[in-house]
Design a protein around this motif. Structure first.
Motif, PDB file in Angstrom:
ATOM      1  N   CYS A  77       0.844  -1.185   0.000  1.00 52.10           N
ATOM      2  CA  CYS A  77       0.000   0.000   0.000  1.00 52.10           C
ATOM      3  C   CYS A  77       0.885   1.243   0.000  1.00 52.10           C
ATOM      4  N   THR A  78       0.267   2.325  -0.320  1.00 53.93           N
ATOM      5  CA  THR A  78       0.974   3.599  -0.380  1.00 53.93           C
ATOM      6  C   THR A  78       1.216   4.109   1.036  1.00 53.93           C
ATOM      7  N   PRO A  79       2.182   4.968   1.215  1.00 59.10           N
ATOM      8  CA  PRO A  79       2.413   5.555   2.540  1.00 59.10           C
ATOM      9  C   PRO A  79       1.203   6.321   3.059  1.00 59.10           C
ATOM     10  N   GLU A  80       0.463   6.954   2.161  1.00 57.76           N
ATOM     11  CA  GLU A  80      -0.726   7.709   2.571  1.00 57.76           C
ATOM     12  C   GLU A  80      -1.784   6.769   3.153  1.00 57.76           C
ATOM     13  N   LEU A  81      -1.984   5.635   2.481  1.00 54.91           N
ATOM     14  CA  LEU A  81      -2.971   4.672   2.961  1.00 54.91           C
ATOM     15  C   LEU A  81      -2.527   4.072   4.297  1.00 54.91           C
ATOM     16  N   CYS A  86      -3.165   3.862  10.230  1.00 57.51           N
ATOM     17  CA  CYS A  86      -2.630   4.084  11.580  1.00 57.51           C
ATOM     18  C   CYS A  86      -3.497   5.063  12.365  1.00 57.51           C
ATOM     19  N   ARG A  87      -4.009   6.091  11.674  1.00 59.63           N
ATOM     20  CA  ARG A  87      -4.898   7.052  12.335  1.00 59.63           C
ATOM     21  C   ARG A  87      -6.177   6.373  12.803  1.00 59.63           C
ATOM     22  N   VAL A  88      -6.728   5.499  11.960  1.00 60.37           N
ATOM     23  CA  VAL A  88      -7.943   4.774  12.326  1.00 60.37           C
ATOM     24  C   VAL A  88      -7.660   3.856  13.511  1.00 60.37           C
ATOM     25  N   ASP A  89      -6.516   3.196  13.486  1.00 63.44           N
ATOM     26  CA  ASP A  89      -6.137   2.318  14.591  1.00 63.44           C
ATOM     27  C   ASP A  89      -6.045   3.114  15.894  1.00 63.44           C
TER      28      ASP A  89
END
Length: 102
Positions: A77-81, A86-89
């Motif tokens: 996956c892309t770094p943005e994804l 990580c934010r959702v986690d």
């Protein structure tokens, strides 16, 4: 059904007019007191918030989430994804911690 129709339906269903005793007072006073009680009960019923209110309960299974997270790490996956994941986690971890604190 509007309030007045409901009131008269209540009078007929409960047979309150038959039970009216002229020795207890005037019919007009009886009707007024009965209407006030009916309106108060109707308002209370309409404004009562039930247990839980309008809040949806969200159940989070930490094991399922952890498994999905570990599987997602193996994806390319892309770094943005990855950043978004990580934010959702972090957000879900905070929610779980807050639920445990309550």
């Amino acid at each position: 059904m509007d309030l007045i129709q409901g009131f008269f339906a209540h009078l007929l269903e409960k047979r309150l007019l038959v039970a009216d005793d002229q020795d207890k007072g005037r019919f007009r006073a009886f009707l007024l007191a009965t209407l006030k009680n009916f309106m108060a009960n109707d308002w209370r019923h309409k404004t009562t918030q039930r247990r839980g209110g309008h809040v949806k309960t969200l159940t989070i299974n930490a094991d399922d989430f952890e498994q999905q997270y570990q599987e997602s790490l193996s994806d390319t996956c892309t770094p943005e994804l990855l950043f978004d994941r990580c934010r959702v986690d972090a957000l879900l971890t905070n929610v779980v911690c807050e639920q445990r604190a309550d």
